[in-house]
Write an enzyme that holds these catalytic residues in place. Structure first.
Site, PDB file in Angstrom:
ATOM      1  N   LYS A 128       0.823  -1.217   0.000  1.00  0.00           N
ATOM      2  CA  LYS A 128       0.000   0.000   0.000  1.00  0.00           C
ATOM      3  C   LYS A 128       0.856   1.266   0.000  1.00  0.00           C
ATOM      4  O   LYS A 128       0.578   2.213  -0.732  1.00  0.00           O
ATOM      5  CB  LYS A 128      -0.919   0.011   1.231  1.00  0.00           C
ATOM      6  CG  LYS A 128      -2.093  -0.935   1.111  1.00  0.00           C
ATOM      7  CD  LYS A 128      -3.045  -0.777   2.299  1.00  0.00           C
ATOM      8  CE  LYS A 128      -4.296  -1.634   2.065  1.00  0.00           C
ATOM      9  NZ  LYS A 128      -5.245  -1.519   3.174  1.00  0.00           N
ATOM     10  N   CYS A 177     -20.257 -20.441  27.242  1.00  0.00           N
ATOM     11  CA  CYS A 177     -21.342 -21.432  27.286  1.00  0.00           C
ATOM     12  C   CYS A 177     -22.512 -20.994  26.409  1.00  0.00           C
ATOM     13  O   CYS A 177     -23.202 -21.817  25.803  1.00  0.00           O
ATOM     14  CB  CYS A 177     -21.797 -21.673  28.724  1.00  0.00           C
ATOM     15  SG  CYS A 177     -22.628 -20.253  29.441  1.00  0.00           S
ATOM     16  N   ASN A 227      -6.761   0.507  14.108  1.00  0.00           N
ATOM     17  CA  ASN A 227      -6.901  -0.275  15.342  1.00  0.00           C
ATOM     18  C   ASN A 227      -6.374   0.514  16.535  1.00  0.00           C
ATOM     19  O   ASN A 227      -5.491   1.363  16.384  1.00  0.00           O
ATOM     20  CB  ASN A 227      -6.175  -1.621  15.220  1.00  0.00           C
ATOM     21  CG  ASN A 227      -4.671  -1.456  15.143  1.00  0.00           C
ATOM     22  OD1 ASN A 227      -3.996  -1.437  16.159  1.00  0.00           O
ATOM     23  ND2 ASN A 227      -4.143  -1.297  13.932  1.00  0.00           N
TER      24      ASN A 227
END
Length: 990
Positions: free
Chosen positions: A461, A565, A510
């Site tokens: 890039k 769970c 990020n």
């Protein structure tokens, strides 16, 4: 001039592609708009009029070629010569960027009364001032006002009352607001609410709300129920421009510190239009006479306004406005290009709320602090003359000599490089722009990272973007690197590199990388210009040494993760199903083949690690490895089909039978409450049928990927569901399943692992190891597996087919609505919605701040942070928050301060240096090692040693040759034993 325009036609967008949207290319955009909106955009015709500064036909033709390169599916053509009203009739939306008010009123009247109405948008950028006006016709229907997913809740109880109280389970806060409309489904007992009729919410609270409904005669609520927000369409009545000029109504605000500004700018733009109409030119920069004339026009127009007349007119502001009005500045064009681009999308699609109807903006704070002399504004016959006419040549020279570090070269990075090149930043001999990005170009980038073309896919890039930016401005001094900026690359981005910088521009995606760059900017005291986007939203934050808080000073709350769970046994939404699907995909097709290869490359180490672990996880792992090494079961493609069919039976039938055997539908918890109460959903097994296309497609896709891991050739017939494929699947013999007693299923929401060690595991592991050694003897030499890494952006690789199949079959078990492959890709691929408009706006706003950061001398009040949501639209602009100040005696400091001690001193000398400041140091550390702590008697022996020698020995800290100092963290107390948080201390020993 007014005669030039480009038209972008979407009706030719489908040429050669039928009616298909290229989902690999447009995935990030689809995540914002959805398929229906994208189809409407593809079918739209748009006119953009006014290509300033480009010179009639040449300009339009040159633009067409460049625009066409961006997307072959959009037909771009030029209209040259005079633009007439009749030209407008073939467009859904028209945009004018340089047109007189009289002409605009004439065109707008035509568009407003046309059948169907043509959306009319007028926008101007004049120096540091900009305006937008929208008129989408007498009645415009908005199909989705904000683009947000409808809010939902899981019902826990509903009262028989008027109004009825609805309580929801407390695992997630409700997002409903008073006045929202909601519908109910799956309610047991009070079934009258399942009629699909929208009902109104009132008194909305975090976990409950009242319903405008008398439920006193309804059936009593038993259990279940999902409540979902309904978003009704909204009809907006626009005024035509002529009427809106004299009755503008409420202006869209952006900066509440400039509350009085929009009415003044409404007047200023009219005064400028009158000046241009009468003199056929713009005011000359710095000309007192021209400025005075614009002010007089403004005063005379103000006199005609009756009760809307302004009490006073800010002449200084009008001076800046008139003097710089000829200049179209790149950051302003980027910002307004983003805003207007989004309005065009709204006009063509009905997605998001239009801007109603005037928006005015200025950034006079971007001007240098010292007044500019007229001589400083004179043109230099350079490409930057427009910018010089606003900011003066001194600041232009600073921009050109700037040393900038840009981190990231994706969507934000491409926009920034274009902006910086056009502004002339780092374009003189002394200037330097370093851009780094470790990523390569993918197809999905091309929908918004506009410096890249399809022939660049697979290339770095940073280098491609830097090369493209040098075409925009050949004088740009840019160095493109492929290093990720992180602690591991501090030998590349070393002290000398950081100390030499003037400013840092983040173009990251990020938080971890943002936090790291922020910490380096604080350490080296460099301005950081931070921005980010999410769909139609964007934010910008200025981090200026000693003036503002740093990026890390405030944190978003962490994203809520579903308990294990829930994901594994009790899913209640499609996100849970997709999280599970992605985890199973990686386990079966990536982790297990990797485990097999680890065993084959070093059997002894592998077996000893399994023995040491000795738990259920190690047991399961061994079973999976053995299954892969059993040659009878993995030699032909039919073996892969058998494997996939048995996996289907195991996942979607047997496991559900086991779960409902262990916890029947009427089971209760230890407190006597029903076990299967909200948010748990009672599952039912799925019966396999090869005539169900979704089930057959899933088995085939899973078989293809399984075969890939073994290098088994894949027959053509397997790639689409057909009769041959169905026969191959029906051949598989599926053994009967009997649920077992005493199976432990994790129900604890806090559990982080689904297996724990038990007494039997060790014995079972020994049996499995013996079996593993046995099967490995039968393997052909050189046998290895091919692990598959999940790749979401390739529609031909079957990865998303498997994940969507996994998730939808599981959703079918639990009666959860299924999703198509595209929606599955957004959620499982964790795709961040992204569009070009919010990116352009964010970078424009940041570059307006860059003028300030590079000029220097600005106060915190001059800087601006922004949050914007182009969907609503909302602009919220405010001063940055100053850093937190810590005081001790006469001293005060902030996060930006670092204390320096010069000389190769000892630990004792450091303690004495701090004592003189009234601080008693009790602990000194370097990196993660403790150099001194007053609690440890042995540490007293270190007091007369040099700090740098103790660090070398204890912390193994070798200071690189290019660094002259060592940093230590010191914990101190004042004389009253209160802890005092002091800055980092740098010991300059060389």
């Amino acid at each position: 001039g007014e005669g030039e325009a480009t038209r972008e036609e979407g009706d030719a967008a489908m040429a050669g592609r039928g009616n298909e949207i290229d989902e690999d290319l447009h995935s990030r955009q689809l995540a914002v708009y959805g398929r229906e909106t994208m189809k409407r955009l593809f079918g739209s015709n748009v006119l953009v009029s006014g290509l300033q500064g480009l010179g009639a036909e040449i300009g339009a033709q040159a633009c067409v070629q460049k625009l066409q390169e961006l997307n072959n599916a959009v037909l771009v053509s030029a209209l040259t010569g005079d633009l007439t009203k009749e030209h407008l009739s073939k467009f859904q939306a028209v945009v004018f960027t340089d047109i007189s008010l009289d002409k605009a009123i004439e065109f707008d009247d035509y568009c407003h009364s046309h059948q169907p109405p043509i959306a009319f948008i007028k926008s101007e950028v004049r120096g540091l001032f900009g305006s937008v006006f929208c008129d989408f016709g007498p009645e415009f229907t908005v199909l989705d006002v904000d683009g947000e997913e409808p809010h939902t809740g899981i019902v826990a109880s509903i009262s028989n009352d008027n109004p009825a109280l609805v309580s929801c389970v407390d695992d997630e806060r409700l997002e409903f607001q008073d006045g929202d409309l909601v519908v109910f489904s799956e309610v047991h007992g009070m079934t009258e609410l399942n009629d699909g009729k929208p009902r109104k919410v009132k008194n909305a609270r975090p976990y409950s709300f009242f319903l405008e409904e008398d439920t006193s005669s309804f059936g009593a609520y038993v259990r279940g129920g999902i409540v979902t927000q309904v978003k009704p369409p909204k009809v907006i009545k626009f005024k035509p421009l002529k009427e809106a000029m004299s009755e503008p109504g409420e202006f869209l605000m952006s900066d509440f510190s400039k509350f009085e500004r929009p009415p003044l700018l409404h007047l200023a733009f009219q005064a400028l239009d009158k000046f241009r109409t009468e003199l056929s030119r713009f005011p000359v920069a710095g000309s007192t006479d021209d400025v005075q004339r614009v002010i007089e026009y403004a005063i005379s127009i103000n006199g005609t306004l009756g009760d809307r007349k302004l009490e006073e007119i800010d002449k200084k502001l009008l001076h800046h406005f008139a003097s710089g009005s000829r200049a179209v500045l790149n950051p302003m064009a980027a910002m307004f290009g983003g805003i207007v681009g989004q309005e065009v999308v709204k006009a063509c699609s009905g997605k998001f709320h239009p801007l109603y109807q005037f928006f005015y903006f200025d950034s006079v704070e971007s001007l240098p602090v010292d007044p500019l002399e007229p001589g400083d504004l004179k043109p230099k016959n350079s490409r930057y003359d427009a910018q010089i006419s606003v900011f003066g040549s001194k600041l232009q020279n600073k921009l050109e000599a700037a040393k900038i570090f840009m981190v990231g070269s994706g969507a934000l990075g491409c926009e920034f490089l274009k902006n910086l090149a056009l502004m002339g930043i780092s374009c003189s001999q002394n200037g330097n722009l370093t851009v780094t990005d470790d990523d390569v170009i993918e197809k999905s980038n091309l929908s918004r990272q506009f410096l890249f073309r399809d022939w660049n896919i697979g290339q770095p890039k940073s280098t491609v973007a830097a090369t493209a930016a040098m075409v925009i401005n050949p004088k740009l001094h840019v160095e493109a690197l492929q290093n990720r900026a992180s602690p591991e690359t501090e030998n590349v981005f070393n002290d000398a590199f950081w100390e030499n910088l003037d400013a840092v521009v983040n173009a990251l995606d990020n938080v971890t990388a943002r936090m790291y760059i922020d910490s380096r900017c604080v350490y080296f005291q460099k301005p950081l210009l931070e921005s980010g986007t999410l769909g139609a939203k964007c934010n910008t934050q200025m981090v200026i040494p000693h003036l503002t808080e740093n990026y890390g000073a405030s944190r978003d709350p962490p994203e809520k993760q579903a308990p294990m769970c829930t994901v594994h046994s009790f899913p209640h939404n499609i996100d849970h199903c997709l999280t599970w699907a992605r985890s199973e995909f990686e386990g079966l097709l990536e982790k297990t083949p990797t485990e097999v290869n680890a065993f084959l490359s070093n059997p002894t180490t592998y077996i000893s690690a399994a023995r040491t672990a000795g738990d259920a996880q190690a047991r399961d792992q061994l079973e999976r490895v053995i299954e892969c090494l059993d040659r009878d079961k993995c030699e032909t493609f039919q073996d892969s089909i058998t494997w996939a069919r048995l996996k289907f039976e195991d996942y979607f039938s047997n496991r559900v039978k086991q779960l409902t055997f262990t916890f029947p539908e009427d089971s209760v918890t230890s407190s006597g409450a029903p076990f299967w109460s909200a948010p748990k959903r009672f599952p039912r097994p799925v019966d396999f049928s090869s005539s169900d296309p979704s089930q057959l497609s899933f088995i085939l896709a899973a078989a293809i990927l399984r075969a890939e891991t073994f290098g088994i050739p894949i027959p053509e017939w397997a790639k689409t569901p057909n009769k041959l494929a169905a026969e191959a699947v029906d051949k598989v013999i599926v053994p009967d399943f009997q649920p077992k007693q005493g199976v432990k299923i994790v129900t604890d929401e806090k559990a982080t692992s689904l297996s724990s060690a038990s007494v039997d595991d060790a014995a079972v592991i020994e049996e499995l190891i013996a079996k593993l050694e046995e099967v490995s003897k039968t393997l052909p030499s050189g046998f290895h597996m091919n692990p598959i890494q999940f790749e979401k952006d390739d529609d031909t690789n079957f990865h998303m087919d498997v994940i969507a199949g996994f998730a939808n079959m599981r959703a079918r078990n639990y009666s959860i609505p299924e999703v198509d492959k595209l929606k599955a890709k957004f959620i499982a691929g964790r795709i961040i919605p992204a569009i070009a408009t919010s990116t352009a706006m964010a970078t424009g706003l940041v570059c307006l701040e860059l003028y300030k950061a590079l000029a220097g001398g600005h106060k915190v009040e001059d800087y601006r942070n922004t949050f914007a949501n182009l969907a609503i639209p909302l602009f919220s602009i405010a001063e940055p928050v100053p850093p937190k100040t810590i005081k001790h005696q006469e001293l005060s400091w902030t996060v930006w301060d670092r204390w320096t001690v010069t000389g190769n001193i000892t630990l004792r000398e450091l303690l004495e240096w701090l004592k003189e400041k009234g601080l008693n140091a009790y602990s000194i550390s370097c990196g993660t090692s403790l150099l001194y702590n007053s609690m440890f008697p042995r540490h007293k022996e270190r007091l007369d040693r040099k700090v740098v020698d103790v660090a070398r020995e204890v912390a193994k800290m070798e200071v690189p040759s290019y660094r002259r100092h060592l940093d230590v963290v010191v914990a101190c107390e004042d004389d009253d034993d209160n802890d005092v948080d002091i800055p980092l201390v740098s010991v300059y020993f060389r």
